[in-house]
Design a protein around this motif. Structure first.
Motif, PDB file in Angstrom:
ATOM      1  N   SER A  74     -10.172  26.299  47.445  1.00 60.47           N
ATOM      2  CA  SER A  74     -10.106  27.769  47.366  1.00 60.47           C
ATOM      3  C   SER A  74      -9.492  28.196  46.039  1.00 60.47           C
ATOM      4  O   SER A  74      -9.946  29.155  45.407  1.00 60.47           O
ATOM      5  CB  SER A  74      -9.213  28.353  48.469  1.00 60.47           C
ATOM      6  N   ALA A 133     -12.089  27.686  43.214  1.00 62.77           N
ATOM      7  CA  ALA A 133     -13.196  28.656  43.312  1.00 62.77           C
ATOM      8  C   ALA A 133     -12.712  30.054  42.908  1.00 62.77           C
ATOM      9  O   ALA A 133     -13.375  30.751  42.123  1.00 62.77           O
ATOM     10  CB  ALA A 133     -13.747  28.665  44.734  1.00 62.77           C
ATOM     11  N   GLU A 134     -11.552  30.439  43.410  1.00 65.07           N
ATOM     12  CA  GLU A 134     -11.045  31.784  43.104  1.00 65.07           C
ATOM     13  C   GLU A 134     -10.655  31.913  41.630  1.00 65.07           C
ATOM     14  O   GLU A 134     -10.970  32.915  40.980  1.00 65.07           O
ATOM     15  CB  GLU A 134      -9.824  32.061  43.989  1.00 65.07           C
ATOM     16  N   SER A 146     -13.659  32.290  39.360  1.00 62.30           N
ATOM     17  CA  SER A 146     -14.310  33.609  39.370  1.00 62.30           C
ATOM     18  C   SER A 146     -13.406  34.672  38.754  1.00 62.30           C
ATOM     19  O   SER A 146     -13.881  35.541  38.036  1.00 62.30           O
ATOM     20  CB  SER A 146     -14.860  33.993  40.738  1.00 62.30           C
ATOM     21  N   LYS A 182     -19.626  33.592  39.715  1.00 65.43           N
ATOM     22  CA  LYS A 182     -19.636  33.586  41.178  1.00 65.43           C
ATOM     23  C   LYS A 182     -19.548  32.123  41.644  1.00 65.43           C
ATOM     24  O   LYS A 182     -20.360  31.294  41.235  1.00 65.43           O
ATOM     25  CB  LYS A 182     -20.924  34.239  41.686  1.00 65.43           C
ATOM     26  N   THR A 183     -18.551  31.848  42.450  1.00 67.52           N
ATOM     27  CA  THR A 183     -18.365  30.473  42.928  1.00 67.52           C
ATOM     28  C   THR A 183     -18.548  30.406  44.438  1.00 67.52           C
ATOM     29  O   THR A 183     -18.399  31.411  45.135  1.00 67.52           O
ATOM     30  CB  THR A 183     -16.931  29.982  42.615  1.00 67.52           C
ATOM     31  N   GLU A 184     -18.855  29.238  44.910  1.00 66.48           N
ATOM     32  CA  GLU A 184     -18.931  29.017  46.361  1.00 66.48           C
ATOM     33  C   GLU A 184     -18.424  27.614  46.665  1.00 66.48           C
ATOM     34  O   GLU A 184     -18.389  26.752  45.774  1.00 66.48           O
ATOM     35  CB  GLU A 184     -20.361  29.218  46.875  1.00 66.48           C
ATOM     36  N   TRP A 212     -10.692  30.239  52.854  1.00 68.33           N
ATOM     37  CA  TRP A 212     -11.643  29.183  52.439  1.00 68.33           C
ATOM     38  C   TRP A 212     -13.029  29.510  52.978  1.00 68.33           C
ATOM     39  O   TRP A 212     -14.034  29.383  52.269  1.00 68.33           O
ATOM     40  CB  TRP A 212     -11.134  27.842  52.983  1.00 68.33           C
ATOM     41  N   LYS A 240     -14.354  32.311  53.619  1.00 71.00           N
ATOM     42  CA  LYS A 240     -15.009  33.419  52.896  1.00 71.00           C
ATOM     43  C   LYS A 240     -15.739  32.902  51.654  1.00 71.00           C
ATOM     44  O   LYS A 240     -16.682  33.517  51.175  1.00 71.00           O
ATOM     45  CB  LYS A 240     -13.968  34.463  52.490  1.00 71.00           C
ATOM     46  N   LEU A 241     -15.291  31.787  51.122  1.00 64.09           N
ATOM     47  CA  LEU A 241     -15.933  31.207  49.933  1.00 64.09           C
ATOM     48  C   LEU A 241     -17.007  30.183  50.303  1.00 64.09           C
ATOM     49  O   LEU A 241     -17.741  29.701  49.444  1.00 64.09           O
ATOM     50  CB  LEU A 241     -14.869  30.532  49.056  1.00 64.09           C
ATOM     51  N   SER A 270     -20.154  29.596  51.420  1.00 60.27           N
ATOM     52  CA  SER A 270     -21.389  30.338  51.651  1.00 60.27           C
ATOM     53  C   SER A 270     -22.428  29.561  52.477  1.00 60.27           C
ATOM     54  O   SER A 270     -23.394  30.135  52.941  1.00 60.27           O
ATOM     55  CB  SER A 270     -21.988  30.748  50.313  1.00 60.27           C
TER      56      SER A 270
END
Ligand code: BTN
Length: 267
Positions: free
Chosen positions: A99, A102-103, A106, A112-114, A211, A213-214, A216
């Motif tokens: 997380s 990824a955060e 971005s 944009k990360t996933e 986590w 939410k990321l 996808s």
């Protein structure tokens, strides 16, 4: 070469350890694997939040016994932690690191990360970061956890072989310019530390929600390879132990602890 470097034959770049907030950062020019150097150091001290960074790794380790190609320009590092958690919960550290990466990517770079289960960070559907955590236990206690992070930062995709090139990307490739790795590392550590403190305060559930939410891939049709078995179904959740929950085509459900996910459909 100092004592810390001797067993793994690491070429140390800077004898001076740098301090950043609660972290001590040790920089190396070349090591076999930052996880292995971190393990040696962890065995010699009782400290935590020590960070081992290397310009290159000659034997970078990936998940499931794979090699991790670690050319110049990448951000290859390992963090030594001593959380007061049960050994079976050590995987939570990998989740909060994913997380964090990824955060931070971005927020710092506007990409944009996933996250793809278990803990790959992707940009444009391609892997930009992998995480390998290794836990050392004494009886039923966690002695230390090494969280190893590999981020394709200023890496040219040509450094990877053809197979990898199709599925991997780098910050340099996505942004069209190099990034400042030192600044990036500091932001990562700062953000990770906040999550780590929350974890220690018992906030795993809310960290897992962040986590998700990321993540996808959740709700999508996937193929999961676990050891020699392939399962196809909808990835409908990840439970509190980090296991992937699949709804199979015959309607049954299945939990998978270890494996690789491939998306079956375009989003
Ligand atoms: C994966 O297979 O996705 C995990 C890759 C982890 C690579 C990092 S690079 C820094 C640290 N040292 C290693 O040898 N591996 C991890």
């Amino acid at each position: 070469m100092n004592a810390r470097a001797k067993k793994t034959n690491a070429k140390e770049l800077s004898r001076q350890k740098r301090k950043f907030q609660n972290f001590e950062i040790y920089s190396y020019e070349e090591v076999s694997s930052t996880n292995d150097v971190a393990k040696e150091i962890a065995g010699d001290t009782s400290q935590e939040k020590m960070v081992i960074v290397a310009e290159t790794q000659t034997f970078g380790k990936g998940r499931l016994g794979r090699r991790w190609i670690s050319p110049l320009g990448g951000l290859w590092f390992s963090v030594i932690l001593r959380p007061k958690i049960l050994p079976e919960d050590a995987t939570q550290l990998t989740f909060i690191m994913a997380s964090t990466v990824a955060e931070t990517i971005s927020q710092m770079f506007g990409l944009k990360t996933e996250i793809k289960w278990p803990n790959d960070v992707l940009v444009e559907g391609r892997k930009i970061c992998g995480i390998l955590s290794e836990t050392n236990t004494k009886k039923r206690d966690v002695e230390y956890v090494i969280v190893g992070v590999g981020i394709n930062a200023n890496v040219d995709l040509e450094s990877f072989g053809c197979n990898l090139r199709d599925n991997a990307t780098s910050l340099k490739f996505e942004l069209g310019h190099k990034i400042k790795r030192k600044v990036f590392l500091r932001r990562l550590l700062e953000s990770f530390d906040l999550r780590y403190q929350r974890l220690q305060r018992g906030q795993w559930r809310s960290l897992l929600q962040e986590w998700k939410k990321l993540a996808s891939f959740l709700g999508k049709q996937v193929e999961v390879t676990s050891f020699d078995e392939i399962s196809v179904g909808v990835a409908y959740d990840v439970d509190e132990n980090g296991a992937l929950k699949l709804k199979l085509e015959n309607g049954a459900t299945k939990k998978i602890m270890v494996g690789d996910v491939t998306l079956r459909e375009k989003s």
